[in-house]
Design an enzyme around this catalytic site. Structure first.
Site, short mmCIF file in Angstrom:
data_model
loop_
_atom_site.label_atom_id
_atom_site.label_comp_id
_atom_site.label_asym_id
_atom_site.label_seq_id
_atom_site.Cartn_x
_atom_site.Cartn_y
_atom_site.Cartn_z
N LYS A 49 35.67 40.02 46.70
CA LYS A 49 37.07 39.58 46.68
C LYS A 49 37.42 38.93 48.02
O LYS A 49 38.09 37.89 48.08
CB LYS A 49 38.01 40.75 46.39
CG LYS A 49 37.99 41.12 44.92
CD LYS A 49 38.71 42.42 44.60
CE LYS A 49 38.56 42.67 43.10
NZ LYS A 49 38.37 43.99 42.68
N GLN A 93 41.28 49.20 44.06
CA GLN A 93 40.02 49.10 43.32
C GLN A 93 39.81 50.36 42.47
O GLN A 93 39.87 51.47 43.01
CB GLN A 93 38.86 48.90 44.31
CG GLN A 93 37.52 48.67 43.65
CD GLN A 93 37.44 47.35 42.88
OE1 GLN A 93 37.87 46.32 43.37
NE2 GLN A 93 36.92 47.40 41.68
N ASP A 116 46.72 42.51 39.28
CA ASP A 116 45.84 42.82 38.15
C ASP A 116 46.62 42.83 36.82
O ASP A 116 46.01 42.92 35.76
CB ASP A 116 45.22 44.22 38.33
CG ASP A 116 43.88 44.18 39.04
OD1 ASP A 116 43.17 43.17 38.92
OD2 ASP A 116 43.53 45.19 39.70
#
Ligand code: NAD
Length: 282
Positions: A49, A93, A116
């Protein structure tokens, strides 16, 4: 032989486009990523990322926490990140250690920074059909279908898997594109009878070799989301028997090199979209 849907090439071109767009903004788009513990797969995802952010010209911050961290500490950090204007997106995460509630953590991310799109408010918008961003994997598959001019309109779309991060939102995305969506899962009695109807078949079960050639309609589009690590070789395989299925399908994604790179690219796309929203440009 099916046409390969090349996620790697498309993702690289998307990152280039995002970099050009970001350079025109009054400030750099930014994302903060929290990583709890030292799971090697999560470490790699977070490292990737940061690499993608660099390539797109985005600001990124990584916050490493030990797996002994308390839920309250994480919620405290999220509160601060929610208030910092330089971060357009905040991501934790997953998975998290068992003593931390993923649900509480996801709900503590401000919906407008929920890059997300896992927050219940954003899930609700998705169900309603007016969400600005979509979870990265379904968004990536949508972009792949667009790039190869594959329409879901009027098609039978079969989704194997019903997880919150892949299966459920993917079915909603296909529904929004006017597909007739069938969800399959572990309790589906005759999976092959369902998959054989699919014009677009998306598989996210995490079961190597689940989908054989005989389970696929000739001319179908087959999207293999799974990333199963082979214990012996250490290599990744999907859920689809690629050799057999690529003889019958019109389009197919490889593993690796199909959905995975698109998921990464869509995270960057979502950061840029949130940044534009925060700058009043959308
Ligand atoms: P999950 O374990 O949360 O969900 C799996 C789903 O598959 C469940 O709904 C289950 O009912 C269904 N399923 C399992 N076995 C089945 C069977 N035999 N028949 C029918 N349905 C069955 O998994 P997830 O988080 O949705 O991930 C699925 C796969 O996709 C995993 O391999 C994961 O590594 C991969 N993944 C890849 C990406 C990417 O970017 N490529 C992103 C997320 C997940």
């Amino acid at each position: 032989m099916a046409t390969i849907l090349d996620g790697k090439v498309l993702a690289a071109s998307i990152r280039l486009k995002l970099r050009e767009e970001a350079a025109l903004l009054p400030r750099r788009p930014g994302i903060a990523v929290i990583l709890v513990g030292d799971d090697p797969a999560s470490q790699l995802y977070v490292k990737n990322k940061a690499k993608d952010c660099e390539e797109c010209g985005f600001l990124s911050r990584r916050i490493d926490l030990p797996d002994t961290v308390s839920e309250e500490e994480i919620l405290g950090i999220l509160n601060k990140l929610n208030a910092e204007t330089i971060y357009d997106g905040v991501l934790v995460q997953l998975p998290l250690p068992a003593h931390i509630s993923e649900k509480r953590v996801i709900e503590a991310i401000a919906p407008e920074k929920d890059v997300d799109a896992f927050h219940p408010l954003n899930v609700g918008r998705m169900v309603r059909g007016d969400s600005v961003i979509w979870p990265c994997t379904p968004a990536g598959i949508g972009a792949l279908l667009d790039a190869y001019d594959i329409s879901a309109d009027g098609k039978v779309c079969v989704m194997v898997g019903r997880s919150n991060i892949v299966g459920k939102p993917m079915g909603l995305l296909l529904l929004r594109r006017h597909g007739t969506v069938i969800y399959c899962h572990r309790h589906t009695p005759d999976l092959a009878a369902m998959t054989r109807q699919a014009d677009i078949l998306v598989v996210a079960a995490g079961q190597p070799r689940l989908i054989s050639g005989s389970m696929v309609k000739p001319g179908a589009t087959v999207i293999d989301v799974a990333m199963n690590r082979d214990a012996e070789t250490g290599r990744f395989t999907g859920d689809v028997c690629f050799d057999e299925v690529s003889e019958k399908a019109a389009f197919i994604t490889p593993v690796p090199g199909g959905v995975g790179p698109m998921t990464r690219a869509m995270l960057m796309q979502n950061v840029l979209t949130l940044a534009k929203l925060h700058m009043g440009l959308l």
